[in-house]
Write a protein that holds these residues in place. Structure first.
Motif, PDB file in Angstrom:
ATOM      1  N   ASN A  35      -3.588   7.737   2.529  1.00 12.60           N
ATOM      2  CA  ASN A  35      -4.068   9.029   1.899  1.00 12.60           C
ATOM      3  C   ASN A  35      -3.060   9.875   1.125  1.00 12.60           C
ATOM      4  O   ASN A  35      -3.389  10.198  -0.077  1.00 12.60           O
ATOM      5  N   VAL A  36      -1.829   9.381   1.580  1.00 12.05           N
ATOM      6  CA  VAL A  36      -0.749  10.152   0.525  1.00 12.05           C
ATOM      7  C   VAL A  36      -0.790   9.493  -0.815  1.00 12.05           C
ATOM      8  O   VAL A  36      -0.578  10.002  -1.854  1.00 12.05           O
ATOM      9  N   LEU A  37      -0.837   8.048  -0.659  1.00 11.97           N
ATOM     10  CA  LEU A  37      -0.989   7.167  -2.069  1.00 11.97           C
ATOM     11  C   LEU A  37      -2.174   7.740  -2.928  1.00 11.97           C
ATOM     12  O   LEU A  37      -1.912   7.847  -4.164  1.00 11.97           O
ATOM     13  N   LEU A  38      -3.292   8.207  -2.322  1.00  9.46           N
ATOM     14  CA  LEU A  38      -4.522   8.610  -3.243  1.00  9.46           C
ATOM     15  C   LEU A  38      -4.196  10.312  -3.540  1.00  9.46           C
ATOM     16  O   LEU A  38      -4.756  10.774  -4.512  1.00  9.46           O
ATOM     17  N   SER A  39      -3.485  10.945  -2.646  1.00  8.89           N
ATOM     18  CA  SER A  39      -3.412  12.324  -2.887  1.00  8.89           C
ATOM     19  C   SER A  39      -2.156  12.983  -3.618  1.00  8.89           C
ATOM     20  O   SER A  39      -2.454  14.039  -4.058  1.00  8.89           O
ATOM     21  N   PHE A  40      -1.152  12.102  -3.566  1.00  5.81           N
ATOM     22  CA  PHE A  40      -0.057  12.661  -4.034  1.00  5.81           C
ATOM     23  C   PHE A  40       0.305  12.980  -5.593  1.00  5.81           C
ATOM     24  O   PHE A  40       0.710  14.089  -6.030  1.00  5.81           O
ATOM     25  N   PHE A  41      -0.483  12.261  -6.414  1.00  3.23           N
ATOM     26  CA  PHE A  41      -0.530  12.397  -7.754  1.00  3.23           C
ATOM     27  C   PHE A  41      -1.335  13.538  -8.094  1.00  3.23           C
ATOM     28  O   PHE A  41      -0.864  14.214  -8.889  1.00  3.23           O
ATOM     29  N   PRO A  42      -2.448  13.569  -7.612  1.00  2.40           N
ATOM     30  CA  PRO A  42      -3.242  14.862  -7.880  1.00  2.40           C
ATOM     31  C   PRO A  42      -2.693  16.058  -7.543  1.00  2.40           C
ATOM     32  O   PRO A  42      -2.653  17.165  -8.246  1.00  2.40           O
ATOM     33  N   PHE A  43      -1.905  16.101  -6.300  1.00  4.19           N
ATOM     34  CA  PHE A  43      -1.171  17.535  -5.917  1.00  4.19           C
ATOM     35  C   PHE A  43      -0.113  17.523  -6.967  1.00  4.19           C
ATOM     36  O   PHE A  43       0.088  18.914  -7.325  1.00  4.19           O
ATOM     37  N   LEU A  44       0.492  16.531  -7.540  1.00  2.36           N
ATOM     38  CA  LEU A  44       1.768  16.936  -8.439  1.00  2.36           C
ATOM     39  C   LEU A  44       1.068  17.361  -9.888  1.00  2.36           C
ATOM     40  O   LEU A  44       1.688  18.251 -10.466  1.00  2.36           O
ATOM     41  N   VAL A  46      -1.501  19.297 -10.186  1.00  2.63           N
ATOM     42  CA  VAL A  46      -1.662  20.793  -9.797  1.00  2.63           C
ATOM     43  C   VAL A  46      -0.536  21.673  -9.967  1.00  2.63           C
ATOM     44  O   VAL A  46      -0.428  22.615 -10.557  1.00  2.63           O
ATOM     45  N   LEU A  47       0.604  21.294  -9.352  1.00  2.09           N
ATOM     46  CA  LEU A  47       1.780  22.001  -9.424  1.00  2.09           C
ATOM     47  C   LEU A  47       2.661  21.936 -10.835  1.00  2.09           C
ATOM     48  O   LEU A  47       2.837  23.216 -11.175  1.00  2.09           O
ATOM     49  N   VAL A  48       2.588  21.017 -11.533  1.00  2.00           N
ATOM     50  CA  VAL A  48       2.947  20.812 -12.716  1.00  2.00           C
ATOM     51  C   VAL A  48       2.271  21.742 -13.616  1.00  2.00           C
ATOM     52  O   VAL A  48       2.625  22.494 -14.392  1.00  2.00           O
ATOM     53  N   SER A  49       0.909  21.587 -13.540  1.00  6.91           N
ATOM     54  CA  SER A  49       0.002  22.361 -14.438  1.00  6.91           C
ATOM     55  C   SER A  49       0.197  23.797 -14.232  1.00  6.91           C
ATOM     56  O   SER A  49       0.204  24.783 -15.052  1.00  6.91           O
ATOM     57  N   LEU A  50       0.254  24.448 -12.934  1.00  3.15           N
ATOM     58  CA  LEU A  50       0.640  25.777 -12.666  1.00  3.15           C
ATOM     59  C   LEU A  50       1.875  26.240 -13.401  1.00  3.15           C
ATOM     60  O   LEU A  50       1.917  27.479 -14.033  1.00  3.15           O
TER      61      LEU A  50
END
Length: 289
Positions: A35-44, A46-50
């Motif tokens: 799940n980290v493999l699937l979730s890590f990049f989308p989370f990043l 969001v952070l960078v877009s913010l």
């Protein structure tokens, strides 16, 4: 040397080693890692877009890239940074609906982690799927806020050091120092929220905080062990996995981190049960609504 104390410490680690070698625990660990493999990049994303489109702070965005390169050295870090920049640029201005969908995708890691922490604490009940998703989404927002605060803190100090030290080599060292100064407390805060809120039971906040501190330090040690063994590990993974070497690297590191997080919960729960016999009554511990 106090051999009696060493012996007691050794004896206290045996139950944890047995716990870590249980098949069920490995299933939880690999589920969290996947799940980290699937979730890590989308989370990043969001952070960078913010940082780029909402805060309009290039230094904070750069701090996220520095943190990525700190955790993933060499080609894997370069691969993540390069593709993260491309993904954020190709998506364009910040879109709230798209970001919410990305956050919903990113919260999948907390579903198996809740079950694993419940298992470590001996809690038999689990939340419903809907409640788990709501709690997970709240934790994602909290982790995102802490991540942005850490990036802003690092970026602010990087700007300050660049003004006073210009191109001096000391500026780089001081910037790395401030990065560490921000990341360790952020990791402790995130782990505290996970240990305190995620299990479906009433975990004492001081106990959750103490566990978070120890586990954060263990995760920091894991990072340096990875850095020391990176050349050998990179060659082995490149030979075995070919084009999937970066995915394999993230998966293996995530599995190791998940095992450390679960081991911290198991040790703390076992010590607490030894000191507070009432915790054997899991019906009381599981009364969280």
């Amino acid at each position: 040397m106090n051999f009696a104390r060493v012996g007691r410490s050794y004896q206290s680690t045996i139950p944890t080693l047995r716990y870590l070698f249980e098949v069920e625990v490995h299933v939880y660990g690999f589920s969290v890692a996947a799940n980290v493999l699937l979730s890590f990049f989308p989370f990043l994303i969001v952070l960078v877009s913010l940082c780029r489109y909402v805060l309009h702070w290039d230094a904070a965005e750069a701090a996220i890239y520095v943190a990525l390169l700190d955790y993933f050295p060499g080609d894997t870090g370069d691969f993540l940074v390069r593709n993260l920049r491309w993904a954020v640029t190709s998506r364009g201005p910040f879109q709230w609906v798209s970001m919410l969908l990305l956050l919903f995708t990113a919260n999948g890691v907390f579903e198996p982690l809740e079950v694993a922490l419940n298992r470590a604490w001996g809690i038999s009940r689990t939340r419903s799927y809907v409640k788990n998703q709501l709690v997970s989404l709240g934790l994602i927002f909290a982790c995102g806020a802490l991540g942005v605060m850490s990036a802003v803190f690092t970026a602010t100090n990087q700007s300050w050091t660049s003004q006073f030290f210009s191109e001096n080599a000391n500026a780089t060292l001081i910037a790395v120092f401030f990065l560490k100064l921000a990341m360790v407390p952020t990791t402790i805060a995130i782990l505290f929220l996970i240990y305190w809120i995620l299990p479906f039971g009433k975990i004492p906040p001081p106990l959750a905080f103490r566990t978070a501190v120890y586990v954060a330090l263990a995760l920091e040690a894991l990072k340096y062990l990875h850095l020391l063994g990176w050349p050998w590990l990179r060659n082995k993974l490149a030979q075995e996995y070919g084009p999937f070497v970066n995915s394999a690297t993230i998966l293996i590191l995530s599995f190791a981190a998940a095992m450390i997080v679960m081991a911290g919960a198991e040790i703390t729960a076992r010590e607490q049960r030894a000191h507070v016999p009432d915790l054997e009554n899991r019906d009381k511990l599981s009364d969280k609504s």
